[in-house]
Design a protein around this motif. Structure first.
Motif, mmCIF file in Angstrom:
data_model
loop_
_atom_site.group_PDB
_atom_site.id
_atom_site.type_symbol
_atom_site.label_atom_id
_atom_site.label_comp_id
_atom_site.label_asym_id
_atom_site.label_seq_id
_atom_site.Cartn_x
_atom_site.Cartn_y
_atom_site.Cartn_z
ATOM 1 N N CYS A 300 0.913 -1.225 0.044
ATOM 2 C CA CYS A 300 0.048 -0.008 0.147
ATOM 3 C C CYS A 300 1.057 1.098 0.163
ATOM 4 O O CYS A 300 2.040 1.298 0.559
ATOM 5 N N VAL A 301 0.284 2.442 -0.767
ATOM 6 C CA VAL A 301 1.374 3.408 -0.762
ATOM 7 C C VAL A 301 0.526 4.623 -0.234
ATOM 8 O O VAL A 301 -0.834 4.829 -0.550
ATOM 9 N N GLY A 302 0.898 5.437 0.551
ATOM 10 C CA GLY A 302 0.378 6.674 1.263
ATOM 11 C C GLY A 302 1.533 7.635 1.712
ATOM 12 O O GLY A 302 2.762 7.422 1.680
ATOM 13 N N LEU A 303 1.009 8.804 2.304
ATOM 14 C CA LEU A 303 1.779 9.722 2.881
ATOM 15 C C LEU A 303 2.366 9.177 4.229
ATOM 16 O O LEU A 303 1.577 8.644 4.932
ATOM 17 N N ALA A 304 3.812 9.475 4.274
ATOM 18 C CA ALA A 304 4.331 9.134 5.725
ATOM 19 C C ALA A 304 4.202 10.168 6.541
ATOM 20 O O ALA A 304 3.966 11.171 6.372
ATOM 21 N N ARG A 305 4.923 9.878 7.651
ATOM 22 C CA ARG A 305 5.098 10.988 8.797
ATOM 23 C C ARG A 305 6.161 11.934 7.999
ATOM 24 O O ARG A 305 7.170 11.553 7.631
#
Length: 327
Positions: A300-305
């Motif tokens: 899964c790909v998303g925004l990180a910290r």
């Protein structure tokens, strides 16, 4: 993770959290079959066990994608219903379900035309899902699928495209290059071949596919992998400037029939990167290998910290998609 999982699937929720769905645990595909769904919050760096309602039916080998704020789970394998546990056989599903995050519940949707496990589900644009390849186990004889199905969220119907994949594939990697093209990588039985599968929409004729395009083979044939799109630096450039759209292929395994049985299966840690602008595989090490080899993964790909900025830098503005992470 709160639960050990193989053969699971993952999807990004609108609030940026990641949902891990189904699969099986260390007890195997029968006793360890899972319906549970855990949630990962990449900002907090924390898991929420059973953070989403369980699947209506336990399964593994299913496809999964997010579209219009909902999560679609497609096909997979499950035990036969209403059969004693000692007599229940694994069956391949046509069943598809939709998760409604605001209501925390699952609802059924139209079934696939062809039962599929090991299919890869990819969203194209804002209203279409594709189910790519997979395997239909027919009375113990696995039939790998060369077909692709499309689901239109407005019509809520699956249709099989006339044009087929160059090779029948299951547990391949697949990602959207753009709104009408898919990059399809590897798949059982340990293919190294890669193709671009293009989908052309026509208002008067539904959906039709154009001939696929050949891409240079992978150096390692693999199955059990996943693929995702990341924004990465161009060749010879560095982070945090990430203006190049790339497809990364994560995990998988290779089975060599010509070696002793105990050496046949090799799990892979390398992460090949395909540059969609150049139309070729990158030769640099822009994405490092996995910390350990693994197969039957979910990605899964998303925004990180957000990264901490240096106090000496006052004019640095990150580009959209600068901070990315894969799971």
């Amino acid at each position: 993770m709160p639960t050990r999982r193989a053969g699971s699937a993952a999807a990004l929720l609108d609030d940026g959290r990641m949902m891990i769905i189904g699969g099986y645990d260390e007890r195997g595909i029968a006793e360890g079959l899972l319906a549970s769904c855990d949630i990962f919050d990449p900002v907090a760096g924390a898991w929420i066990e059973d953070g989403a309602a369980p699947l209506p039916r336990s399964r593994w080998g299913h496809g999964c994608a997010s579209l219009q704020g909902k999560v679609y789970v497609v096909g997979g394998c499950s035990l036969q219903l209403d059969a004693p546990s000692q007599e229940s056989f694994m069956e391949t599903l046509r069943q598809c379900d939709i998760y409604l995050p605001k209501e925390n519940r699952w609802i059924p949707t139209a079934p696939l035309q062809i039962a599929r496990s090991g299919t890869r589900v990819v969203a194209l644009g804002s209203r279409v899902l594709t189910a790519i390849g997979g395997c239909d186990d027919v009375f113990g004889r696995a039939e790998t699928q060369p077909t692709v199905e499309l689901y239109d969220v407005e019509n809520q119907h699956w249709s099989v495209l006339q044009h087929r994949l160059t090779h029948p594939r299951t547990t391949a990697g697949a990602a959207a290059i753009d709104g009408k093209a898919l990059l399809v990588v590897g798949g059982a039985p340990s293919y190294s071949t890669v193709e671009v599968y293009r989908v052309q929409t026509a208002a008067d004729a539904g959906f039709a596919a154009r001939e696929g395009e050949k891409v240079a083979d992978l150096s390692d044939g693999r199955m059990g992998c996943q693929a995702a799109v990341l924004a990465l630096p161009s060749p010879e450039k560095t982070y945090p400037v990430v203006e190049r759209r790339c497809v990364v292929v994560v995990g998988g395994e290779r089975c060599d029939e010509d070696v002793p049985e105990y050496q046949r299966i090799k799990q892979l840690a390398g992460v090949p990167v395909y540059d969609t602008q150049l139309g070729q595989w990158r030769k640099d090490d822009i994405v490092p290998p996995l910390p350990c080899p693994r197969t039957a993964v979910a990605v899964c790909v998303g925004l990180a910290r957000p990264l901490m900025r240096s106090t000496q830098t006052t004019s640095c503005v990150p580009l959209p998609g600068t901070h990315k992470s894969t799971l």
